[in-house]
Motif scaffolding. Structure first.
Motif, short mmCIF file in Angstrom:
data_model
loop_
_atom_site.label_atom_id
_atom_site.label_comp_id
_atom_site.label_asym_id
_atom_site.label_seq_id
_atom_site.Cartn_x
_atom_site.Cartn_y
_atom_site.Cartn_z
N MET A 1 20.04 68.75 79.35
CA MET A 1 20.55 67.88 78.29
C MET A 1 21.92 67.34 78.66
N THR A 2 22.84 68.26 79.00
CA THR A 2 24.19 67.81 79.37
C THR A 2 24.13 66.92 80.60
N SER A 3 23.32 67.31 81.54
CA SER A 3 23.24 66.51 82.76
C SER A 3 22.67 65.13 82.45
N ASP A 4 21.77 65.07 81.43
CA ASP A 4 21.23 63.78 81.01
C ASP A 4 22.34 62.86 80.52
N LEU A 5 23.26 63.47 79.71
CA LEU A 5 24.35 62.68 79.14
C LEU A 5 25.37 62.32 80.21
N LEU A 6 25.63 63.29 81.10
CA LEU A 6 26.63 63.07 82.14
C LEU A 6 26.21 61.95 83.08
N ARG A 7 24.89 61.72 83.18
CA ARG A 7 24.38 60.66 84.02
C ARG A 7 25.03 59.32 83.64
N PHE A 8 25.32 59.17 82.32
CA PHE A 8 25.88 57.90 81.85
C PHE A 8 27.35 57.74 82.18
N ALA A 9 27.95 58.79 82.77
CA ALA A 9 29.34 58.65 83.21
C ALA A 9 29.43 57.73 84.41
N ALA A 10 28.28 57.47 85.06
CA ALA A 10 28.27 56.53 86.17
C ALA A 10 28.20 55.11 85.61
N LEU A 72 44.38 56.40 69.97
CA LEU A 72 44.03 57.81 70.24
C LEU A 72 42.80 57.89 71.15
N VAL A 73 41.78 57.08 70.85
CA VAL A 73 40.56 57.08 71.67
C VAL A 73 40.88 56.63 73.09
N MET A 74 41.70 55.58 73.19
CA MET A 74 42.10 55.05 74.49
C MET A 74 42.83 56.12 75.31
N ALA A 75 43.77 56.80 74.66
CA ALA A 75 44.53 57.85 75.35
C ALA A 75 43.61 59.01 75.73
N GLY A 76 42.61 59.29 74.87
CA GLY A 76 41.64 60.34 75.16
C GLY A 76 40.85 60.03 76.43
N TRP A 77 40.37 58.77 76.53
CA TRP A 77 39.65 58.36 77.74
C TRP A 77 40.57 58.42 78.95
N ALA A 78 41.82 57.99 78.76
CA ALA A 78 42.77 57.99 79.87
C ALA A 78 42.99 59.42 80.37
N ALA A 79 43.13 60.37 79.43
CA ALA A 79 43.35 61.77 79.81
C ALA A 79 42.13 62.31 80.55
N LEU A 80 40.93 61.95 80.06
CA LEU A 80 39.70 62.41 80.70
C LEU A 80 39.61 61.88 82.13
N GLY A 81 39.98 60.61 82.29
CA GLY A 81 39.95 60.00 83.61
C GLY A 81 40.93 60.68 84.56
N LEU A 82 42.10 61.03 84.00
CA LEU A 82 43.13 61.67 84.81
C LEU A 82 42.70 63.08 85.23
N ALA A 83 42.04 63.79 84.30
CA ALA A 83 41.67 65.18 84.55
C ALA A 83 40.41 65.28 85.41
N MET A 84 39.42 64.43 85.11
CA MET A 84 38.11 64.56 85.76
C MET A 84 37.91 63.57 86.91
N ASN A 85 38.83 62.60 86.99
CA ASN A 85 38.70 61.59 88.04
C ASN A 85 37.41 60.78 87.92
N THR A 86 37.00 60.50 86.68
CA THR A 86 35.79 59.70 86.47
C THR A 86 36.17 58.23 86.41
N ARG A 87 35.35 57.40 87.02
CA ARG A 87 35.69 55.98 87.10
C ARG A 87 35.55 55.29 85.75
N LEU A 88 34.49 55.68 85.00
CA LEU A 88 34.19 54.97 83.75
C LEU A 88 35.30 55.14 82.71
N SER A 89 35.99 56.30 82.72
CA SER A 89 37.00 56.59 81.70
C SER A 89 38.11 55.55 81.70
N GLY A 90 38.61 55.23 82.89
CA GLY A 90 39.67 54.24 83.00
C GLY A 90 39.21 52.87 82.52
#
Lengths: 245, 148
Positions: A1-10, A72-90
């Motif tokens: 399930m989680t991996s299904d959702l994480l797929r959309f991080a690409a 707040l949402v924008m900063a949340g995505w920014a923090a996620l991108g900084l921590a996880m190095n995901t491209r979509l977050s930025g």
């Protein structure tokens, strides 16, 4: 399930999903805005002290809420991108910023137009108004900073740090009317007590706020798709899609 | 992740300290009690805020100068102002006046702003509310001499 959702991080996987979601959020935004405007101009009564000019709240309050919430949402995505190095977050953060800036400007602008007949002035440097203006500068600074750096990965990191530093401003805006004497009135609607506002007025305001939410999601997703295509223009899947159309 | 959380916390603490240091400058207006306690910068221009005392608004013969009293129910301060008043300027409602304290203890205002409260209600509800308050006030009067 989680991996299904994480797929959309690409970006590649999320691109078609965003495309499918946009019409739904657009329709919801339109329907809620129509209902909200009907309540705001036809159902809601005139205010006892302010007369008709109080109707600015139906746009001013949702705009001000969105200006803070989107940040707040924008900063949340920014923090996620900084921590996880995901491209979509930025990209998400970049997609939200213009909408947030637009709502901040709208809140300041409608407030000024309301302030002249009600307070007797367009602008005062009180804590609420000043901190909201700082929020507008934070949004504009975030957008400019990201545009100024050509390498997307570096731009995302720099933008994320700016966004996170700016987060302290959000509680300052929200609580300014409680912490200091301000010309701006206190909150009429809060989570801790009953709203000090007639029920139909509140309904109109909430409908408009929901419409603003749906609009923000639809616009941010559309902008996200554009950013994805721009950034991944050399990727195989974008080339294939472009060739197909 | 921890580094980010720690960074944001540090910035928040820094912001809290800065705002605390600027406390006096962030305040938009002073209450009559603060003015009486000399917390306001009495030798400079400052703002005083509170309620316009009921029955205190008097217009002078020139038709432009207005005298009224700003009160926070504990202390009050007389204000003189020449100019146009905002629509929402009413007795019993919030007001913020900017100006200087005169030698006679009256506040000479150069600008008067109305301060709106957070209550929004239709006129009928406001009427019912003020009627209920008037009834309550009438009941609470014990000696007939106290009623004007």
């Amino acid at each position: 399930m989680t991996s299904d959702l994480l797929r959309f991080a690409a970006p590649q996987a999320f691109f078609p999903v965003a495309g499918k979601l946009i019409p739904w959020f657009s329709i919801l935004a339109g329907a809620l805005a129509l209902a909200g405007l009907y309540v705001a101009f036809v159902v809601a009564p005139t205010d006892a002290t302010q007369g008709e000019s109080y109707r600015i709240i139906f746009i001013h309050v949702p705009a001000a809420w969105m200006s803070m919430f989107i940040y707040l949402v924008m900063a949340g995505w920014a923090a996620l991108g900084l921590a996880m190095n995901t491209r979509l977050s930025g990209m998400m953060a970049s997609a939200l910023a213009p909408t947030g800036a637009m709502f901040t400007f709208l809140a300041l602008w409608t407030g000024a137009l309301w302030g002249k007949p009600t307070w007797g002035t367009y602008w005062v440097w009180d804590a609420r108004l000043t901190s909201e203006l700082v929020l507008l500068f934070l949004y504009l600074g975030f957008i400019s900073l990201k545009e100024a750096i050509s390498d997307p990965a570096r731009a995302d990191r720099a933008g994320a740090i700016l966004a996170l530093v700016g987060v302290v401003n959000i509680p300052i805006i929200y609580f300014s009317v409680q912490w200091w004497n301000t010309l701006h009135q206190g909150a009429s609607v809060s989570l801790t007590r009953a709203p000090s506002m007639a029920a139909t007025m509140l309904l109109g305001m909430l409908l408009m706020a929901l419409a603003a939410w749906m609009y923000s999601i639809a616009v941010a997703l559309a902008r996200l798709r554009r950013i994805i295509v721009e950034r991944e223009r050399d990727a195989q899947w974008v080339r294939m899609q472009r060739a197909a159309t | 992740m921890i580094a980010i959380a720690a960074g944001v916390t540090l910035i928040a603490i820094a912001a809290a300290l800065v705002l605390n240091a600027f406390q006096g400058n962030v305040v938009f207006f002073f209450s009559p009690t603060q003015v009486a306690a000399k917390e306001a910068p009495l030798d400079r221009t400052f703002r005083v805020g509170g309620m316009v005392e009921k029955g205190s608004v008097k217009r002078r013969a020139d038709g432009l100068t207005v005298d009224f009293i700003v009160t926070d129910t504990a202390k009050s301060i007389p204000v003189v102002y020449s100019g146009l008043l905002p629509d929402l300027f009413k007795e019993g409602k919030g007001v913020v006046a900017q100006g200087k304290l005169g030698p006679d203890g009256a506040f000479v205002a150069s600008e008067v702003l109305a301060k709106h409260d957070e209550n929004y209600m239709p006129p009928e509800a406001a009427h019912a509310l003020s009627k209920a308050q008037a009834d309550k006030a009438a009941k609470s009067v014990v000696s007939p001499g106290a009623a004007r």
